[in-house]
Structure formats: C-alpha cells, structure tokens
Design a protein around this motif. Sequence first.
Motif: not given
Length: 413
Positions: A102-129
């Motif tokens: 959970w160090s500063r060095a480790a956290s530098a890679g987290w935004p890419a992980i977060i963005e990928r999961h956010v985008d995936g769920l938002l894509d599902d929302l955009a395709a749904g009701p």
Amino acid sequence: MTLEAVFGTDDYRRDPGGRLHDLREAGPVHRVALPGIPPVYLVTRFQEARTAFADPRLRKDRARVPAAGSPGPETIWVSGRQLLSTDGQDHTRLRRLLNGWWSRAASAGWPAIIERHVDGLLDDLAAGPAEVDLVTAFTRPLPMRILAEIVGIPQAETPHLQELVHVITGSGTTGCPRLRAASADLTQIWFRLAKDHAGEDTLLGMLGKARQDREITLVELTSLLNMLLVAGAHSMSMFFPRAVLLLSAPPAADAGSGYCGGAELAAMLAGDDATAHEAVAEELIRLCAPFPLASHRYATDDLDLWGTPVPAGALVMPAVAAANRDPRAYADPDQACPGRRQGEPRHLSFGHGPHYCLGATLARQQARIALVGLYQRFPRLSTAGEATWRNDIIPEPTSLPVRLNRAEFRNAT
C-alpha cells in the motif's frame, strides 16, 4: 439519550453528519444507548475526535482491556487479529506486513486498474436500461473488483465474496446462525486461496507465504483479509450512493460565495479540470464519510473525556460524520466548498494517529476516478426514486434508482 433520538431515521441514513448536528452542538461527548451492546460514548466535535483517535488510553484490543464488556457494533469484521483490533507492537507488526503493498510506489499503478473496472461497468450501464439501480449495477461491484485485483484475489471469487460481506456487515449479532455460517465460509475461502496462491507476487500470495512460514497465524490471515474486504471495498460501496445523492441535491438557499450545490459539483466532475476533480472528490469524502462512526475503542481506565465521565471498559467511538461538520474547524461546514480555505484541517474520514486508514490513497483514487467517469459518461444523471437502506448505526444503501439520460452521455475516450 436513546438510539431513536439520534439514529434510525431516514435523515440520518441519508446524511449522518447533518442529523448529528444538534448532538455535536450540545457537547463534545455523549453517552448513547444502543440495542444489544453496552452504552457507547460518542465524540462528536472535531478537535476532541481527532485527539480521541490518538489517545493511548483508548485501545482497540478488547482482550487487553480487563474491564471491557461486550464487543462493539461492528461484530465479526473487527474481531480477530488485524489492524482494527490490535494496538502497539501487534498493530505495528501487522501494519508493516501490509505497508509495501500500500506504498506510494504501489499506488502509482492503481489508477489504471480503477479506470479499467470503472469503464467496464459504465459500458454495461450504457448498453442497459435507461433507469437502473446504481447500487447493484455499479457502486457495490466496483470496489470489490478493484480490491480483488489489487490484492490478487481471482475475479471469479468476487460475486460470492460480495454476498458474504453483505451478510457480515448486516445488523445481526455475533450469535446469528447466518453470520456464523458466513464467517466460516470466509475462513474456508481464505485458507484455500492463501494455500493455492502462496508465494505469488501479490498481497494474497505474500500473506499465504507468511502463513506457511508461521510469520502470522491463521486467525491473523483470515482477520486481515476480512478487514480488507470491509475497509477496502464495503466502505466505498457505502460512500458512492451517498455522494450521488448529494450531487443530486439542490443548492442551499443560504450558500455563500465559493460554495457549490450538487449540480455545480456534478458539472465540475463532468468537466476536464483535473484539479477540480480532486478537490470535489475530497470534499465529498468529508461530507459523505464512508463510515459515519469510526470503529470503537475501549477505555483502559475510568476517564474524564472533556467533562464526561467514562468508565473503564466502556466503548468510545469518534463520530466522524459529526466532527467533519464542526463549525469550530470549518467555515459553513454543511456546504460543499471544493479546495477549502487554507488553514482548515484535513477531515477525519480516514481517522488520525497510529490507526490512520492504510487504504486512504486507494479510497481517494477510487472516489475521484469513479465519480469523474460516471458524470463524464452520464453528465445529466439524476435520481429516479428513493434510496433504500439497512442498518441504523452504520447505514448502508441497498438500492438507489437513477435515470442515466443515456442519449446525452459522452462517449468514453
């Protein structure tokens, strides 16, 4: 003072900080009756709560406080041997075990992980009701998927883990058969995953190897992983719906210059100013603290806390939601002011002192990236019905109907 006088109302569930206003202004410490556990002493003002977080006379380890009574309201997820239930050398040892992941060095890679999961769920929302329950479709699965990838838990395990977390964070007592069964199930899952992935270059692999090498006990292994689920995933699943409700609220009629209503905050998130994104997310974390009450501490001796006698063994809880709205610390504290004035203190949503939240950086990144992604994709998102809740003390949103206005969404770039 009874539970019903403070908690258990729709106002408290939607906005704990606002509901606790009168209690805070009446004094810094209050004895509150809660069902099923001994009375709790709430610390409601900012400076006093900040001091309580670091007071060595208030300890987390119930086993080391001889006079301690029944456990606090968090039941199983602060039990065992982990960061929320240990002090001193034990706490330092376990925290050091996790620090590198959970160090500063480790956290530098987290935004890419977060963005990928956010985008995936938002894509599902955009395709749904056009109308959807934001909790089940976005705010509950998102933090669990992010945490799983960061810890090294296979994504296939996340639906079951999400169900088990929902059980253990319910309001059932520790003797509840359903709660006992969920706890046993989690222990079996952690034992299996730690054994299967021991030695891998992940946090899960490191913990599995530490268990094999007898550097930690099985109780510590399972307790730490339970804590990560609740503090790292469940906390954010409670924050996001309340933040969306605030972003959907009309501006206060008496808001002064520099203060923003929900629509203005949403427009800032939908814009392209990265500095504004960070400032809005931070102010939302202050106003919508994931846990309105911090996990409990035990008084080691008979104490006088700011004029209130507290007996040895009593439960003491900093009321973060109230402290974050204290006018002694913040100008117009109930109003949103992204990039608050210089000299105002950092909020207490992640605590203070030796137990300061290890995952604060991850939480901040998730809040910013997820909310920016949501409002950039659906800038005219609006609520489509009333939210539903469970639990009186630590209220959890169970549904939030929203209208996406999908015809106006911005394509992801």
